[in-house]
Motif scaffolding. Sequence first.
Motif, mmCIF file in Angstrom:
data_model
loop_
_atom_site.group_PDB
_atom_site.id
_atom_site.type_symbol
_atom_site.label_atom_id
_atom_site.label_comp_id
_atom_site.label_asym_id
_atom_site.label_seq_id
_atom_site.Cartn_x
_atom_site.Cartn_y
_atom_site.Cartn_z
ATOM 1 N N ASP A 136 0.750 -10.610 -11.277
ATOM 2 C CA ASP A 136 0.226 -9.241 -11.262
ATOM 3 C C ASP A 136 -0.620 -9.020 -10.011
ATOM 4 O O ASP A 136 -1.821 -8.835 -10.082
ATOM 5 C CB ASP A 136 -0.582 -8.959 -12.522
ATOM 6 C CG ASP A 136 -0.828 -7.477 -12.743
ATOM 7 O OD1 ASP A 136 -0.171 -6.658 -12.095
ATOM 8 O OD2 ASP A 136 -1.679 -7.139 -13.579
ATOM 9 N N SER A 137 0.027 -9.021 -8.895
ATOM 10 C CA SER A 137 -0.671 -8.983 -7.618
ATOM 11 C C SER A 137 -0.343 -7.723 -6.851
ATOM 12 O O SER A 137 0.292 -6.820 -7.371
ATOM 13 C CB SER A 137 -0.270 -10.223 -6.806
ATOM 14 O OG SER A 137 -1.201 -10.487 -5.811
ATOM 15 N N GLY A 138 -0.762 -7.671 -5.629
ATOM 16 C CA GLY A 138 -0.459 -6.540 -4.758
ATOM 17 C C GLY A 138 -1.682 -5.702 -4.475
ATOM 18 O O GLY A 138 -2.515 -6.043 -3.669
ATOM 19 N N TRP A 139 -1.775 -4.572 -5.170
ATOM 20 C CA TRP A 139 -2.916 -3.676 -5.107
ATOM 21 C C TRP A 139 -3.103 -2.989 -3.768
ATOM 22 O O TRP A 139 -4.047 -3.234 -3.040
ATOM 23 C CB TRP A 139 -4.198 -4.376 -5.549
ATOM 24 C CG TRP A 139 -4.018 -5.019 -6.865
ATOM 25 C CD1 TRP A 139 -3.975 -6.355 -7.117
ATOM 26 C CD2 TRP A 139 -3.784 -4.376 -8.122
ATOM 27 N NE1 TRP A 139 -3.740 -6.588 -8.451
ATOM 28 C CE2 TRP A 139 -3.622 -5.381 -9.088
ATOM 29 C CE3 TRP A 139 -3.690 -3.056 -8.515
ATOM 30 C CZ2 TRP A 139 -3.383 -5.100 -10.417
ATOM 31 C CZ3 TRP A 139 -3.441 -2.787 -9.846
ATOM 32 C CH2 TRP A 139 -3.304 -3.805 -10.778
ATOM 33 N N TYR A 140 -2.199 -2.119 -3.435
ATOM 34 C CA TYR A 140 -2.310 -1.246 -2.268
ATOM 35 C C TYR A 140 -3.379 -0.194 -2.557
ATOM 36 O O TYR A 140 -3.385 0.418 -3.618
ATOM 37 C CB TYR A 140 -0.959 -0.565 -1.996
ATOM 38 C CG TYR A 140 -0.969 0.332 -0.799
ATOM 39 C CD1 TYR A 140 -0.731 -0.196 0.465
ATOM 40 C CD2 TYR A 140 -1.229 1.690 -0.914
ATOM 41 C CE1 TYR A 140 -0.731 0.616 1.578
ATOM 42 C CE2 TYR A 140 -1.242 2.513 0.191
ATOM 43 C CZ TYR A 140 -0.995 1.969 1.443
ATOM 44 O OH TYR A 140 -1.007 2.769 2.542
ATOM 45 N N HIS A 141 -4.297 -0.005 -1.621
ATOM 46 C CA HIS A 141 -5.386 0.964 -1.798
ATOM 47 C C HIS A 141 -5.188 2.140 -0.854
ATOM 48 O O HIS A 141 -5.356 2.003 0.362
ATOM 49 C CB HIS A 141 -6.740 0.303 -1.547
ATOM 50 C CG HIS A 141 -7.017 -0.819 -2.497
ATOM 51 N ND1 HIS A 141 -7.512 -0.612 -3.758
ATOM 52 C CD2 HIS A 141 -6.849 -2.150 -2.380
ATOM 53 C CE1 HIS A 141 -7.645 -1.767 -4.371
ATOM 54 N NE2 HIS A 141 -7.236 -2.722 -3.563
ATOM 55 N N VAL A 142 -4.833 3.275 -1.421
ATOM 56 C CA VAL A 142 -4.593 4.484 -0.639
ATOM 57 C C VAL A 142 -5.848 4.840 0.160
ATOM 58 O O VAL A 142 -6.949 4.821 -0.367
ATOM 59 C CB VAL A 142 -4.190 5.660 -1.566
ATOM 60 C CG1 VAL A 142 -4.034 6.940 -0.770
ATOM 61 C CG2 VAL A 142 -2.914 5.324 -2.319
ATOM 62 N N GLY A 143 -5.638 5.148 1.422
ATOM 63 C CA GLY A 143 -6.743 5.577 2.269
ATOM 64 C C GLY A 143 -7.414 4.452 3.031
ATOM 65 O O GLY A 143 -8.144 4.708 3.991
ATOM 66 N N GLY A 148 -5.735 -1.806 2.559
ATOM 67 C CA GLY A 148 -6.865 -2.590 2.057
ATOM 68 C C GLY A 148 -6.527 -4.058 1.922
ATOM 69 O O GLY A 148 -5.536 -4.543 2.477
ATOM 70 N N ASP A 149 -7.364 -4.777 1.212
ATOM 71 C CA ASP A 149 -7.118 -6.197 0.972
ATOM 72 C C ASP A 149 -5.933 -6.327 0.029
ATOM 73 O O ASP A 149 -5.990 -5.895 -1.122
ATOM 74 C CB ASP A 149 -8.348 -6.863 0.348
ATOM 75 C CG ASP A 149 -9.503 -6.982 1.321
ATOM 76 O OD1 ASP A 149 -9.232 -7.098 2.525
ATOM 77 O OD2 ASP A 149 -10.662 -6.967 0.862
#
Length: 182
Positions: A136-143, A148-149
């Motif tokens: 359960d990885s990834g986590w793109y942070h808009v903006g 982001g990390d």
Amino acid sequence: MRWIREVKQGVEGVKPGFIKIGVSGQSPLHELDLKLVAAAAITSIETGLTIASHTANGAAALAQLEVLSGRNMDLSKFVWVHAQNEKDHRIHEQAARAGAWVEFDGVGAKTAHWHQECLTFMSEKGLLGKTLLSQDSGWYHVGEEGGGDYSAYSYIYTHFLPGMPNKWVRLLMWENPRNAFG
């Protein structure tokens, strides 16, 4: 019902492989969560699809199992997603013994010890066959620049699985997912 139609006819030609829902950690479940779980149960019973429910804690997982049982749903068609957030292993055991799949995700360097403890507990209770594992990885942070990390999807393969017995790896990464969603 829309969900059943989408399973049978597809959306733009694509048919879903499972039902994904999420409920809050509120106990008892919020009225809207109860309706959502009931709708997923109706759809699962009609179509045979597995429900994967993002669930905040064990109380919410058990409440969902109660709703599903009340609708005479086969609990082996239910996956408790984010079970690692529940710290009481007895609840993991209770859900698995009821027939549900218990999914531990978010495996990473900071959580590896806890995930290993969860898997060891399930194995000792004879319930590794009702256990799923995910990074359960990834986590793109808009903006944020570059999103982001970003947490890569490799840790589970490069660091976590190599320390496990081979029979566990085959069960957790091949047999159980196939059985849960097949």
